[in-house]
Design a protein around this motif. Structure first.
Motif, short mmCIF file in Angstrom:
data_model
loop_
_atom_site.label_atom_id
_atom_site.label_comp_id
_atom_site.label_asym_id
_atom_site.label_seq_id
_atom_site.Cartn_x
_atom_site.Cartn_y
_atom_site.Cartn_z
N GLU A 1 0.81 -1.22 0.00
CA GLU A 1 0.00 0.00 0.00
C GLU A 1 0.84 1.27 0.00
N ASP A 2 1.87 1.29 0.82
CA ASP A 2 2.58 2.56 1.01
C ASP A 2 4.09 2.40 0.92
N SER A 3 4.54 1.36 0.21
CA SER A 3 5.97 1.13 0.04
C SER A 3 6.26 0.81 -1.42
N LEU A 4 7.37 1.34 -1.92
CA LEU A 4 7.72 1.18 -3.32
C LEU A 4 9.08 0.50 -3.45
N PRO A 5 9.15 -0.65 -4.16
CA PRO A 5 10.46 -1.27 -4.40
C PRO A 5 11.22 -0.50 -5.47
N THR B 1 12.05 -11.06 -13.73
CA THR B 1 11.04 -10.24 -14.42
C THR B 1 10.38 -9.28 -13.43
N HIS B 2 10.08 -9.77 -12.23
CA HIS B 2 9.54 -8.87 -11.20
C HIS B 2 10.50 -7.73 -10.92
N LEU B 3 11.79 -8.04 -10.79
CA LEU B 3 12.77 -7.00 -10.50
C LEU B 3 12.83 -5.97 -11.62
N ARG B 4 12.77 -6.44 -12.87
CA ARG B 4 12.78 -5.50 -13.99
C ARG B 4 11.54 -4.60 -13.96
N GLU B 5 10.41 -5.17 -13.57
CA GLU B 5 9.19 -4.37 -13.46
C GLU B 5 9.32 -3.34 -12.35
N PHE B 6 9.96 -3.73 -11.23
CA PHE B 6 10.17 -2.77 -10.14
C PHE B 6 11.02 -1.60 -10.62
N ALA B 7 12.02 -1.90 -11.46
CA ALA B 7 12.92 -0.85 -11.93
C ALA B 7 12.19 0.19 -12.78
N ARG B 8 11.05 -0.20 -13.32
CA ARG B 8 10.29 0.71 -14.19
C ARG B 8 9.17 1.43 -13.46
N ILE C 1 11.82 0.49 -0.62
CA ILE C 1 12.66 -0.69 -0.47
C ILE C 1 13.71 -0.66 -1.57
N HIS C 2 14.95 -0.41 -1.19
CA HIS C 2 16.04 -0.27 -2.15
C HIS C 2 16.75 -1.63 -2.32
N PHE C 3 16.83 -2.11 -3.54
CA PHE C 3 17.61 -3.31 -3.82
C PHE C 3 19.04 -2.87 -4.15
N ASP C 4 19.94 -3.07 -3.21
CA ASP C 4 21.36 -2.70 -3.41
C ASP C 4 22.10 -3.97 -3.84
N PHE C 5 22.23 -4.16 -5.15
CA PHE C 5 22.97 -5.31 -5.66
C PHE C 5 24.46 -5.00 -5.71
N PHE C 6 25.26 -6.06 -5.83
CA PHE C 6 26.72 -5.93 -5.91
C PHE C 6 27.23 -5.09 -4.74
#
Length: 432
Positions: free
Chosen positions: A213-217, A242-249, A258-263
């Protein structure tokens, strides 16, 4: 008649009991021994409270528990109330199904600062485990870091991100529900050493982040390899990516991110007497797909750091232990001398709940083959005499059902139960 003791009453234990019944029929008596007064282990204390459909598997275990020849012997700690040697003398076989409830240490400077907690402790806190009910994690901070790229890290990030309304229908305990409702955290960083193609998050659980509801990946498309390389992934992993790519858009703003910090490899946790930031080194993948450091570092602000990097089985006196593997020393579930192990206590913390079923059946077949003819042990009758002599307050499955009824009666509207979080409360709720 054969007598088997199963130490631990979680999924691995109940699948083993089910398998023994099918292998030996009416010729076996099984005691499920648990250090807590309540059964189901990982289902009760590990599965996220907002995943009630997964918790429903406990009904299958209840069917086993209520079948003839199976007893629940709760509130009994092996190694304290009764020794392994005594169990081996009383039973034809002893199966250790104790799971892997202890956190693996992060092993970096500052990992002992206040504000740094392991996932076993944090998950136990919001699931009402008696050992962690008093954890009181710092939620009055603006940012949190979750170390790990598996489903447990995903659970922790989601629980930190939900609104109070999104917990309706869950069995999150009141102390966690209230604390999370007042949380000041607005940024959650998921730190993973490798990239999107190497995550160990299942698609269903990952997809939930897109509907909060109130959080954005938030994911950086620059972290991905060319999209054509997704086709080489197995179907489940491809769906997760595919979900991750959708989150990026995704666009827009919500109260939490929610920040995905890869590497991102954590090097140290710093702060003035408490956790305030994580020092992270950027990584890259070498030719073998391993994360190697680039020498470039940056800091992530985090007043709460939750480590989700794995678990280990606690040793029990009298049982050979594999320190490196964090599990009991065994060969395909056989420890030796009438001792066996199943689940995470056998394999280490890998696989899903369902993975324990074939595991239990394999060990049950080995036990049946090892039995041969005869059978003259005392089994449960001998255990009862020992525990009575030692003044141990044993909890039966009927006692547990009364505890369960009391928890259901005190639930918040729309929720299935309000768990007791202290052993003393559980014992009082038996009504005897």
């Amino acid at each position: 008649m054969r007598h088997v003791a199963i130490v631990g009453s979680g999924p691995a234990g109940y699948y083993s009991a089910e398998a023994l019944q099918k292998s030996l029929g009416e010729g076996v008596r099984i005691d499920m021994i648990d250090r807590l007064p309540v059964p189901y282990g990982l289902i009760r204390f590990g599965v996220a409270p907002d995943h009630q459909s997964i918790k429903a598997v406990s009904r299958r275990y209840e069917k086993v528990a209520l079948s003839p020849g199976v007893r629940f012997v709760g509130n009994v700690t092996v190694g304290r109330d009764v020794s392994v040697a005594e169990l081996a003398d009383l039973y034809d076989a002893v199966i250790f199904a104790t799971g892997a409830p202890d956190d693996r240490p992060i092993g970096i400077p500052g990992d002992d600062l206040p504000g740094v907690v392991g996932s076993a402790a944090f998950v136990g806190w919001y699931n009402g485990h008696p050992e962690f009910a008093g954890l009181d994690p710092p939620l009055d901070v603006a940012s949190a870091a979750v170390i790990g790229n598996g489903n447990v890290a995903l659970d922790v990030a989601r629980i930190l991100s939900k609104t109070p309304a999104e917990f309706v229908g869950s069995d999150i305990v009141s102390h966690a529900f209230e604390a999370l409702g007042n949380s000041a955290i607005r940024d959650i960083h998921l730190l993973g050493r490798r990239g999107p193609h190497q995550i160990q998050m299942t698609p269903k659980e990952l997809g939930e982040l897109g509907h909060l509801e109130d959080s954005l990946p938030k994911v950086d498309l620059a972290d991905f390899p060319p999209e054509a390389e997704d086709s080489a992934l197995d179907p489940g992993q491809r769906k997760s990516v595919t979900h991750l790519r959708e989150f990026a858009r995704l666009e827009g703003e919500k109260r939490k991110t929610i920040h995905f910090d890869f590497f991102a490899r954590p090097l140290a946790i710093e702060g003035d007497g408490k956790a305030e930031r994580v020092i992270v080194e950027r990584t890259r993948l070498d030719g073998d797909g391993r994360a190697v450091g680039t020498g470039e570092t940056y800091s992530v602000h985090a007043g709460l750091v939750v480590s989700c990097i794995g678990y280990k089985t606690p040793p029990i006196e009298g049982v050979p232990f594999d320190e490196q593997g964090g599990r009991f020393a065994n060969q395909s579930g056989v420890i030796g001398g009438g001792l066996y192990c199943v689940g995470w206590a056998r394999r280490g913390p890998t696989g899903t709940i369902g993975t324990n079923r074939p595991d239990g059946y394999e060990v049950a077949e080995k036990i049946a083959a090892d039995f041969g003819e005869g059978g003259s042990t005392q089994g449960g009758a001998g255990l009862d005499r020992l525990l009575e002599e030692r003044g141990v307050d044993v909890v039966s499955f009927d006692d547990w059902r009364r505890i369960e009824e009391a928890e259901a009666a005190r639930a918040r509207p729309g929720n299935p139960r309000e768990k007791f979080v202290a052993i003393e409360e559980m014992l009082l709720a038996r009504g005897r």
